[in-house]
Scaffold this motif. Structure first.
Motif: not given
Length: 459
Positions: A338, A280, A266, A273, A330-332, A255, A271
């Motif tokens: 994220n 996510t 976020y 997700g 797009y992860g966490t 990020d 988040d």
């Protein structure tokens, strides 16, 4: 438009990207039509509320650009994403309704601050000027996305609820004229980008003079004003506020990179997700949508280079209709990737390359080839060779796929260049020219009498 606006006063300087402990005040809930802006202490919460509204529309903005086009196939059970995957979009699609409502929430909050802030005494003039410019920047962004997604839409200029319930569509050209006026005013009044330890996070989170110029570069590209698109993209590049990251993999995995111009952040506590529209969750958790085979082949080409890290293959995911490919961008919050990037410096090089090509500025230090090779060098891909104007435009179209995949551009690019019908009809037998615009959400037509019989053609 009586909706609950959740905003979290997360200052950019405390978004510690690599930490799992996030410092932030307790979230505050406000009714949108009961926002408080009566004294100087209310200004910062209202400002944060406007940026939070922008954040609310960001995921579905990405979906519009990526899901409507040839990037994804549906791999799950949600009706909304099956419609995108099969290219049979309806006016009852939840993502369509979400983008519309969050777009107008952003506009509403911006209008509220623009109406109230000039009346508040005791606010430093520099703060008043900056915040008002930010509201025009955000309102312009929301309308730009709205006009290019839905076409003709209501032009909401007040917070009066009775008025807003019966506003008819305004022509797309009129909406875009208001966008230009907002962004030109924002460019004039916004402060310069900041310097210091937290400069990059702040510069990517809040609007500044250079980010307004970046939006104007995109605006003029869409309007086919090649000279001004080149001019503004050059101003952003030469400002040295943002820099191209040496490793493309950092664009995927981190990020607030050095080249991020506008990014919504976020934290662990918020988040997205696990939400229905959380990228996510859709890409990695449920894998509700996955990259198409066609996109995978494009991303694996030599010209893509290290940008192929945007997607990844896992044979354990194969089975049935699942091709094993996954979007990696797009992860966490724990993974530090994220956030949603709405604009970054690489796009400025692509805008300038396209604008220069349209002006037959293809070779030399100030030509399109040089701009593309900046990105090719970063991606460890072979240099672009000089070619005809028509061939260069197709090269730039592919380069935008390599560089900007899953950042919400593809559908908008195909529509603005007149390439949607050719590309999409070859991609799917279900493509129809009506999909060059999203439908007006059915719920909005039912609530607003002025939208009766005003649905976009074909829906």
């Amino acid at each position: 438009m009586k909706q609950l606006l959740h905003y979290t006063a997360i200052l950019a300087t405390v978004w510690l990207a690599s930490c799992t402990t996030v410092l932030e005040p307790k979230p505050v809930d406000l009714l949108v039509d009961n926002l408080v802006l009566n004294e100087p202490a209310d200004v910062e919460p209202a400002r944060i509320g406007a940026y939070n509204a922008l954040r609310g529309m960001s995921a579905t903005t990405m979906m519009a650009g990526d899901f409507t086009a040839d990037y994804i196939r549906n791999n799950g059970t949600f009706t909304d994403y099956r419609e995108f995957g099969t290219k049979q979009i309806t006016s009852s699609n939840g993502a369509v309704a979400s983008l519309w409502s969050n777009m107008y929430r952003t506009i509403y909050v911006a209008n509220f601050v623009l109406e109230r802030l000039p009346e508040i005494s005791g606010v430093p003039e520099s703060t008043r000027r900056q915040v008002l410019a930010e509201m025009r920047f955000l309102r312009g962004y929301a309308y730009f996305i709205g006009a290019n997604t839905f076409g003709d839409i209501p032009n909401v200029t007040t917070t009066d609820q009775a008025t807003n319930r019966t506003i008819p569509k305004s022509p797309k050209a009129e909406i875009l004229a208001s966008v230009l006026a907002d962004w030109q005013a924002a460019e004039t009044d916004l402060a310069n980008a900041v310097t210091g330890t937290s400069a990059q996070i702040t510069n990517a989170t809040y609007a500044n003079k250079t980010s307004a110029r970046a939006m104007l570069a995109r605006y003029y590209l869409y309007q086919k004003n090649w000279a001004l698109a080149e001019q503004y993209a050059t101003q952003v590049i030469n400002a040295n506020v943002y820099q191209i990251e040496p490793n493309y993999s950092d664009i995927v995995s981190k990020d607030f990179t050095k080249e991020s111009i506008l990014e919504v952040g976020y934290a662990l506590s918020d988040d997205p997700g696990t939400s229905s529209f959380g990228l996510t969750n859709l890409y990695l958790g449920r894998r509700e949508v996955i990259p198409t085979d066609q996109l995978a082949l494009v991303m694996l080409s030599t010209e893509s280079g290290t940008r192929r890290t945007t997607i990844a293959f896992n044979p354990e995911n194969q089975g049935g209709d699942d091709n094993g490919w996954t979007v990696q961008k797009y992860g966490t919050a724990d993974n530090d990737n994220n956030n949603i990037v709405l604009m970054r410096l690489a796009e400025m090089y692509l805008i300038r390359a396209e604008a220069r090509t349209q002006q037959n500025k293809i070779t030399g230090d100030n030509g399109a080839v040089a701009d593309l090779n900046v990105l090719r060098a970063r991606a460890k891909a072979p240099n672009v060779a000089a070619a005809s104007q028509a061939s260069m435009l197709l090269t730039i179209e592919r380069e935008r796929v390599y560089e900007l995949a899953f950042e919400g551009h593809r559908w908008y690019d195909l529509v603005r260049t007149g390439r949607a019908q050719a590309v999409m009809s070859a991609f799917t037998p279900n493509w129809n020219s009506r999909y060059e615009r999203w439908p007006i959400p059915q719920g909005e037509i039912q609530r607003n009498p002025a939208l009766k019989d005003a649905q976009n053609p074909g829906y």
